[in-house]
Design an enzyme around this catalytic site. Structure first.
Site, PDB file in Angstrom:
ATOM      1  N   ASP A  25       9.685  -2.905  -8.652  1.00 30.52           N
ATOM      2  CA  ASP A  25      10.517  -3.692  -7.759  1.00 30.52           C
ATOM      3  C   ASP A  25      11.622  -2.778  -7.255  1.00 30.52           C
ATOM      4  O   ASP A  25      12.254  -2.083  -8.042  1.00 30.52           O
ATOM      5  CB  ASP A  25      11.110  -4.876  -8.532  1.00 30.52           C
ATOM      6  N   GLU A  27       0.818  -1.212   0.000  1.00 26.65           N
ATOM      7  CA  GLU A  27       0.000   0.000   0.000  1.00 26.65           C
ATOM      8  C   GLU A  27       0.857   1.271   0.000  1.00 26.65           C
ATOM      9  O   GLU A  27       0.510   2.269  -0.632  1.00 26.65           O
ATOM     10  CB  GLU A  27      -0.941   0.008   1.214  1.00 26.65           C
ATOM     11  N   GLY A  28       1.999   1.209   0.711  1.00 22.75           N
ATOM     12  CA  GLY A  28       2.899   2.369   0.765  1.00 22.75           C
ATOM     13  C   GLY A  28       3.368   2.776  -0.619  1.00 22.75           C
ATOM     14  O   GLY A  28       3.383   3.967  -0.973  1.00 22.75           O
ATOM     15  N   ARG A  80      11.580   6.030  -6.396  1.00 23.14           N
ATOM     16  CA  ARG A  80      10.278   5.761  -7.028  1.00 23.14           C
ATOM     17  C   ARG A  80       9.857   6.945  -7.877  1.00 23.14           C
ATOM     18  O   ARG A  80       9.363   6.801  -8.987  1.00 23.14           O
ATOM     19  CB  ARG A  80       9.262   5.470  -5.910  1.00 23.14           C
ATOM     20  N   LYS A 101       9.533  13.196   0.637  1.00 28.53           N
ATOM     21  CA  LYS A 101      10.249  12.037   0.071  1.00 28.53           C
ATOM     22  C   LYS A 101       9.915  11.887  -1.408  1.00 28.53           C
ATOM     23  O   LYS A 101      10.769  11.524  -2.216  1.00 28.53           O
ATOM     24  CB  LYS A 101       9.851  10.771   0.849  1.00 28.53           C
TER      25      LYS A 101
HETATM   26  P1  IMP Z   1       9.870  -4.941  -3.161  1.00 26.99           P
HETATM   27  O1  IMP Z   1      10.135  -4.071  -4.316  1.00 26.99           O
HETATM   28  O2  IMP Z   1       8.408  -4.910  -2.810  1.00 26.99           O
HETATM   29  O3  IMP Z   1      10.439  -6.310  -3.312  1.00 26.99           O
HETATM   30  O4  IMP Z   1      10.542  -4.212  -1.924  1.00 26.99           O
HETATM   31  C1  IMP Z   1      11.778  -4.565  -1.405  1.00 26.99           C
HETATM   32  C2  IMP Z   1      11.887  -4.112   0.019  1.00 26.99           C
HETATM   33  O5  IMP Z   1      12.346  -2.771   0.036  1.00 26.99           O
HETATM   34  C3  IMP Z   1      10.582  -4.132   0.815  1.00 26.99           C
HETATM   35  O6  IMP Z   1      10.857  -4.602   2.126  1.00 26.99           O
HETATM   36  C4  IMP Z   1      10.144  -2.693   0.847  1.00 26.99           C
HETATM   37  O7  IMP Z   1       9.460  -2.404   2.048  1.00 26.99           O
HETATM   38  C5  IMP Z   1      11.469  -1.966   0.778  1.00 26.99           C
HETATM   39  N1  IMP Z   1      11.291  -0.700   0.069  1.00 26.99           N
HETATM   40  C6  IMP Z   1      10.959  -0.518  -1.220  1.00 26.99           C
HETATM   41  N2  IMP Z   1      10.827   0.786  -1.497  1.00 26.99           N
HETATM   42  C7  IMP Z   1      11.073   1.441  -0.336  1.00 26.99           C
HETATM   43  C8  IMP Z   1      11.040   2.811   0.017  1.00 26.99           C
HETATM   44  O8  IMP Z   1      10.725   3.719  -0.761  1.00 26.99           O
HETATM   45  N3  IMP Z   1      11.348   3.078   1.298  1.00 26.99           N
HETATM   46  C9  IMP Z   1      11.665   2.119   2.206  1.00 26.99           C
HETATM   47  N4  IMP Z   1      11.680   0.842   1.929  1.00 26.99           N
HETATM   48  C10 IMP Z   1      11.385   0.496   0.654  1.00 26.99           C
END
Ligand code: IMP
Length: 178
Positions: free
Chosen positions: A63, A8-9, A164, A158
């Site tokens: 990703d 969701e974030g 992102r 951010k």
């Molecule tokens: P995935 O892309 O969903 O596989 O995320 C990889 C890991 O990096 C997950 O644990 C996310 O929570 C973390 N992550 C991805 N983007 C961010 C961000 O913008 N801030 C903090 N953690 C992130």
């Protein structure tokens, strides 16, 4: 524009960034198979190709990973697993006593246009904080320092500078030029 993610974030951030470009992002909340590998771009591309076998309309996924210089890029493509297992406390412990605190986030967007997959990358450089700070955001935000604030202390600021934001910007600019 359909964004497939279980996070969701990520969706909330992408939605806000999309608004600045006049692009409406809809959330398809869904877990999908993410092949393991060392290369985020390949992982994102393969995940999108696998999903495209089921979802016939255009969509994108994203990703991302945290790369810590002193740990030779760890956790990198394994960021999700590492977050679930040792979390931010674990990262702080691993970094205890280490002077070089440089780290970066990478985000890879993979967009399926109904036929082909296109990838877009974004990167933001920062440092691992000495302790967990802030309550906003998600994931590693409380340990990622950008200037004198962690991402979790910055809130919507951010979205001006994040990996992102940069990846989405590249994607939207390309999309708008079609
Ligand atoms: P995935 O892309 O969903 O596989 O995320 C990889 C890991 O990096 C997950 O644990 C996310 O929570 C973390 N992550 C991805 N983007 C961010 C961000 O913008 N801030 C903090 N953690 C992130």
């Amino acid at each position: 524009m359909l964004f497939i993610t279980s996070n969701e974030g990520k969706f909330i951030e992408a939605k806000k960034i999309g608004e600045r470009y006049g692009i409406n992002i809809e959330w398809k909340r869904m877990e999908y198979l993410e092949p393991q590998g060392n290369d985020l771009i390949e992982i994102a591309r393969k995940s999108a190709e696998l999903l495209a076998e089921k979802i016939k309309e255009p969509f994108f996924i994203e990703d991302s990973g945290l790369f810590i210089e002193a740990l030779n890029g760890f956790p990198g493509p394994y960021s999700s697993f590492v977050f679930k297992t040792i979390g931010n406390e674990g990262i702080i412990k691993l970094m205890k006593g280490i002077k070089n605190r440089k780290a970066y986030f990478i985000a890879v967007i993979a967009y399926f246009d109904g036929k082909n997959v296109h990838t877009f990358i974004g990167r933001v450089d920062g440092e691992i904080s000495e302790k967990i700070r802030g309550t906003k955001g998600f994931g590693y935000d409380p340990v990622f320092l950008y200037g004198d604030k962690t991402f979790a202390e910055m809130g919507d600021e951010k979205n001006e500078v994040s990996h992102r934001r940069k990846a989405l910007e590249r994607f939207f600019e390309w999309y708008a030029s079609l």
